[in-house]
Each structure stands twice: as C-alpha cells, then as structure tokens.
Scaffold this motif. Structure first.
Motif, PDB file in Angstrom:
ATOM      1  N   TYR A  19       0.835  -1.204   0.000  1.00 40.94           N
ATOM      2  CA  TYR A  19       0.000   0.000   0.000  1.00 40.94           C
ATOM      3  C   TYR A  19       0.869   1.253   0.000  1.00 40.94           C
ATOM      4  CZ  TYR A  19      -3.420   3.445   1.650  1.00 40.94           C
ATOM      5  OH  TYR A  19      -4.221   4.565   1.777  1.00 40.94           O
ATOM      6  N   MET A  20       1.843   1.296   0.913  1.00 38.22           N
ATOM      7  CA  MET A  20       2.720   2.471   1.014  1.00 38.22           C
ATOM      8  C   MET A  20       3.539   2.657  -0.252  1.00 38.22           C
ATOM      9  SD  MET A  20       4.110   2.401   4.965  1.00 38.22           S
ATOM     10  CE  MET A  20       4.652   0.686   4.946  1.00 38.22           C
ATOM     11  N   VAL A  21       4.127   1.573  -0.745  1.00 37.22           N
ATOM     12  CA  VAL A  21       4.990   1.660  -1.921  1.00 37.22           C
ATOM     13  C   VAL A  21       4.166   1.974  -3.171  1.00 37.22           C
ATOM     14  CG1 VAL A  21       6.532   0.348  -3.427  1.00 37.22           C
ATOM     15  CG2 VAL A  21       6.751   0.154  -0.951  1.00 37.22           C
ATOM     16  N   GLY A  22       2.981   1.385  -3.293  1.00 37.21           N
ATOM     17  CA  GLY A  22       2.151   1.620  -4.467  1.00 37.21           C
ATOM     18  C   GLY A  22       1.732   3.071  -4.619  1.00 37.21           C
ATOM     19  N   TRP A  23       1.181   3.643  -3.545  1.00 42.64           N
ATOM     20  CA  TRP A  23       0.751   5.037  -3.615  1.00 42.64           C
ATOM     21  C   TRP A  23       1.937   5.981  -3.757  1.00 42.64           C
ATOM     22  CZ3 TRP A  23      -3.725   6.887  -4.856  1.00 42.64           C
ATOM     23  CH2 TRP A  23      -4.873   6.143  -4.617  1.00 42.64           C
ATOM     24  N   SER A  24       3.021   5.689  -3.080  1.00 45.58           N
ATOM     25  CA  SER A  24       4.208   6.537  -3.170  1.00 45.58           C
ATOM     26  C   SER A  24       4.787   6.524  -4.586  1.00 45.58           C
ATOM     27  CB  SER A  24       5.269   6.077  -2.174  1.00 45.58           C
ATOM     28  OG  SER A  24       4.783   6.113  -0.850  1.00 45.58           O
ATOM     29  N   THR A  25       4.798   5.350  -5.204  1.00 43.59           N
ATOM     30  CA  THR A  25       5.301   5.250  -6.577  1.00 43.59           C
ATOM     31  C   THR A  25       4.431   6.041  -7.530  1.00 43.59           C
ATOM     32  OG1 THR A  25       6.203   3.043  -6.129  1.00 43.59           O
ATOM     33  CG2 THR A  25       5.880   3.659  -8.436  1.00 43.59           C
ATOM     34  N   LEU A  26       3.123   5.929  -7.380  1.00 43.10           N
ATOM     35  CA  LEU A  26       2.203   6.667  -8.248  1.00 43.10           C
ATOM     36  C   LEU A  26       2.442   8.174  -8.143  1.00 43.10           C
ATOM     37  CD1 LEU A  26      -0.238   6.730 -10.151  1.00 43.10           C
ATOM     38  CD2 LEU A  26      -1.707   6.708  -8.128  1.00 43.10           C
ATOM     39  N   ILE A  27       2.548   8.663  -6.912  1.00 38.16           N
ATOM     40  CA  ILE A  27       2.778  10.092  -6.711  1.00 38.16           C
ATOM     41  C   ILE A  27       4.150  10.503  -7.231  1.00 38.16           C
ATOM     42  CG2 ILE A  27       2.980  11.918  -4.965  1.00 38.16           C
ATOM     43  CD1 ILE A  27       1.014  10.283  -3.245  1.00 38.16           C
ATOM     44  N   ALA A  28       5.145   9.648  -7.025  1.00 36.57           N
ATOM     45  CA  ALA A  28       6.499   9.952  -7.491  1.00 36.57           C
ATOM     46  C   ALA A  28       6.552  10.044  -9.012  1.00 36.57           C
ATOM     47  CB  ALA A  28       7.471   8.892  -6.987  1.00 36.57           C
ATOM     48  N   VAL A  29       5.850   9.161  -9.704  1.00 35.12           N
ATOM     49  CA  VAL A  29       5.829   9.187 -11.163  1.00 35.12           C
ATOM     50  C   VAL A  29       5.103  10.433 -11.665  1.00 35.12           C
ATOM     51  CG1 VAL A  29       4.935   8.044 -13.225  1.00 35.12           C
ATOM     52  CG2 VAL A  29       6.050   6.704 -11.439  1.00 35.12           C
ATOM     53  N   VAL A  30       3.959  10.735 -11.056  1.00 38.41           N
ATOM     54  CA  VAL A  30       3.184  11.905 -11.477  1.00 38.41           C
ATOM     55  C   VAL A  30       3.968  13.198 -11.236  1.00 38.41           C
ATOM     56  CG1 VAL A  30       1.107  13.261 -10.989  1.00 38.41           C
ATOM     57  CG2 VAL A  30       0.961  10.772 -11.144  1.00 38.41           C
ATOM     58  N   LEU A  33       8.061  12.748 -13.226  1.00 32.90           N
ATOM     59  CA  LEU A  33       8.170  12.706 -14.683  1.00 32.90           C
ATOM     60  C   LEU A  33       8.207  14.108 -15.295  1.00 32.90           C
ATOM     61  CD1 LEU A  33       8.287  11.030 -17.266  1.00 32.90           C
ATOM     62  CD2 LEU A  33       5.785  10.941 -17.248  1.00 32.90           C
ATOM     63  N   PRO A  34       7.238  14.971 -15.009  1.00 31.11           N
ATOM     64  CA  PRO A  34       7.325  16.331 -15.575  1.00 31.11           C
ATOM     65  C   PRO A  34       8.520  17.111 -15.045  1.00 31.11           C
ATOM     66  CG  PRO A  34       5.511  16.179 -14.001  1.00 31.11           C
ATOM     67  CD  PRO A  34       5.996  14.787 -14.228  1.00 31.11           C
ATOM     68  N   LEU A  35       8.903  16.863 -13.808  1.00 31.31           N
ATOM     69  CA  LEU A  35      10.054  17.567 -13.247  1.00 31.31           C
ATOM     70  C   LEU A  35      11.338  17.179 -13.973  1.00 31.31           C
ATOM     71  CD1 LEU A  35      10.797  19.560 -11.001  1.00 31.31           C
ATOM     72  CD2 LEU A  35      11.199  17.612  -9.490  1.00 31.31           C
ATOM     73  N   GLY A  36      11.509  15.891 -14.234  1.00 29.01           N
ATOM     74  CA  GLY A  36      12.691  15.439 -14.958  1.00 29.01           C
ATOM     75  C   GLY A  36      12.725  15.956 -16.384  1.00 29.01           C
ATOM     76  N   ILE A  37      11.573  15.946 -17.058  1.00 26.13           N
ATOM     77  CA  ILE A  37      11.509  16.477 -18.424  1.00 26.13           C
ATOM     78  C   ILE A  37      11.800  17.974 -18.431  1.00 26.13           C
ATOM     79  CG2 ILE A  37       9.965  16.901 -20.370  1.00 26.13           C
ATOM     80  CD1 ILE A  37       8.572  14.263 -19.712  1.00 26.13           C
ATOM     81  N   LEU A  38      11.294  18.685 -17.423  1.00 21.53           N
ATOM     82  CA  LEU A  38      11.535  20.126 -17.333  1.00 21.53           C
ATOM     83  C   LEU A  38      13.023  20.428 -17.144  1.00 21.53           C
ATOM     84  CD1 LEU A  38       9.998  22.804 -17.340  1.00 21.53           C
ATOM     85  CD2 LEU A  38       9.853  22.655 -14.850  1.00 21.53           C
ATOM     86  N   LEU A  39      13.721  19.578 -16.412  1.00 19.66           N
ATOM     87  CA  LEU A  39      15.169  19.759 -16.243  1.00 19.66           C
ATOM     88  C   LEU A  39      15.896  19.662 -17.584  1.00 19.66           C
ATOM     89  CD1 LEU A  39      15.820  17.700 -12.980  1.00 19.66           C
ATOM     90  CD2 LEU A  39      16.242  20.150 -13.292  1.00 19.66           C
ATOM     91  N   VAL A  40      15.415  18.800 -18.460  1.00 16.83           N
ATOM     92  CA  VAL A  40      16.022  18.670 -19.785  1.00 16.83           C
ATOM     93  C   VAL A  40      15.638  19.846 -20.686  1.00 16.83           C
ATOM     94  CG1 VAL A  40      16.158  17.234 -21.858  1.00 16.83           C
ATOM     95  CG2 VAL A  40      16.078  16.161 -19.606  1.00 16.83           C
ATOM     96  N   LEU A  41      14.370  20.221 -20.658  1.00 14.49           N
ATOM     97  CA  LEU A  41      13.894  21.283 -21.545  1.00 14.49           C
ATOM     98  C   LEU A  41      14.495  22.643 -21.216  1.00 14.49           C
ATOM     99  CD1 LEU A  41      10.086  20.388 -21.844  1.00 14.49           C
ATOM    100  CD2 LEU A  41      11.907  19.906 -23.482  1.00 14.49           C
TER     101      LEU A  41
END
Length: 243
Positions: A19-30, A33-41
């Motif tokens: 439960y903890m890992v599943g929700w944390s992973t979902l939030i981490a991806v959401v 992902l845009p944060l990492g792409i923004l670092l490149v852009l």
C-alpha cells in the motif's frame, strides 16, 4: 512463535508495505516525470532554454535527494499531520515516501530523456511540431524503456524506505522486523521477513526488466519513424493552406 501466529502478521505487513509503496510510486511518477523532463527542456541546449530556472530546479532536487530519509520523515511530521491527520500509520508514511521519491525519480527521468537522439527532436521541429509535440511524440515514447527501468529502481528504493518508515510506527515489514524480530527477540520471524522482502524485490525487479526489454524489442528508439510520419500529412496540409 508458531507459523499460525506469524502468518497473519506477515500477511498484514505485506499489504501495508505494498500500500505504502504503491501510492508513493504513483505520486512519485506523477510528480517526478514532468520535473525530470523540465530539467532537460530548460537546460542550455533545451527547447525551453532557461538557465536560471534549470539551476533553481536542479538545486532543489539535489537538496531533497541529499537528505537522509529518516531525517526527512521527522522534518515533514508537521506537514504529514496536516495532510493525513496523523504522523503514524501507513497513510502517514506515504507523504514522506512520496516526497522523498519525487526528486529521486526526477533525476532518473532526466538521465533517460537525455539519451534520446536529438536528431528526432530536430525532425519534429522541422515538421512544425511545438514543444508539447516533441515531448509527447519523441521524448516520452523514445525513452519509455529507460523510464520503466527508472520506475523499477524507484520502487525498489521505496521498499527500503518503507522498511525504515516501519521503525516509527508506519507498519509494514520493517515494523514487523523491528517490533518482533529485534525488540522481542523473534529471530525466526525477522529472517522470514528478510526473505519475504528479498522475494518481493526480486519479483518487482524481474517484472520491470522484462517490461523494459519487451518495449525495447517492440519499438525502442528505432520505432520513432512511424510516429514521426504521423506529423507529415499535417505539415503538408499546412503548406498547401499557406499557398
């Protein structure tokens, strides 16, 4: 302690950890992902070139990544209580787990996206594609196998973090290992917990690696041409309209 006594404890602990890992992973991806792409852009040679913004975002990510998780949990107790109404339990543990995983995953996303062939980006731009088109048609699809591997690495790291969260009342397998294996000297239960963690991590790693390889075989970076061709009719139509 007999197996009939250990089994319900382990089952509940496994569900709490997932439960903890599943929700944390979902939030981490959401969030990551845009944060990492923004670092490149926003990098010097990025499509949204902004050195100041890139340095600010990068420094924030570095500071968040450098903080030990146990200290992060303590530092976020006030925020965690505001969000969940408590500082103990699996729901409360999701907050520091997610916040700690976002910058971790963002750096992995940045590395994955930087590996995309810049020629594909230039091709989309030549066809009239804007920044959003480049991100949607090239950066994310072409880096998807690496992104899957990055998500797998994040999940494995979160399982370790969740075990630490168990030491402060978050529940899960870490809580079982500390409360029973260490404090009550139930050595057998502690080693069973270690084996369960190893099995779970191995299964997640195998699944993530298999998914990444499957995506790479199905398309990978060589699969960009069909997707890019989808832009050609639009570009041609636009040229005809101008004439």
């Amino acid at each position: 302690m007999t197996w009939s006594e250990m089994r319900p404890l382990l089952e509940q602990a496994c569900w709490d950890t997932l439960y903890m890992v599943g929700w944390s992973t979902l939030i981490a991806v959401v969030g990551g992902l845009p944060l990492g792409i923004l670092l490149v852009l926003t990098d010097r040679d990025g499509l949204l070139r902004n050195v100041l913004a890139n340095k600010v975002i990068g420094q924030m990510v570095n500071v968040a990544r450098s903080m030990p998780f146990i200290i992060l949990m303590v530092a976020l107790m006030g925020f965690t209580r505001w969000v969940t109404g408590s500082t103990i339990g699996r729901e409360a543990a999701v907050v520091p787990l997610a916040i700690g995983a976002i910058p971790f995953f963002a750096r992995l996303v940045e590395t994955a996206v930087r590996e995309v062939d810049h020629g594909l980006v230039e091709a989309v731009q030549a066809m009239g594609g804007n920044t959003w088109t480049v991100v949607r048609r090239v950066l994310v699809p072409e880096s998807l196998p690496s992104l899957i591997s990055s998500a797998t690495t994040t999940v494995v790291a979160l399982i370790g973090y969740s075990a630490m969260a168990g030491t402060v009342g978050a529940g899960g397998l870490g809580d079982i290992a500390i409360r029973y294996g260490y404090q009550r000297f139930e050595t057998e239960l502690m080693w069973i917990t270690v084996v369960v963690l190893a099995v779970v991590i191995s299964a997640i790693q195998f699944t993530g690696d298999h998914a990444a390889r499957a995506l790479h075989r199905r398309g990978g970076r060589s699969g960009a041409a069909p997707r890019l061709r989808l832009l050609k009719p639009r570009a041609a139509t636009a040229d005809i309209t101008k004439v």
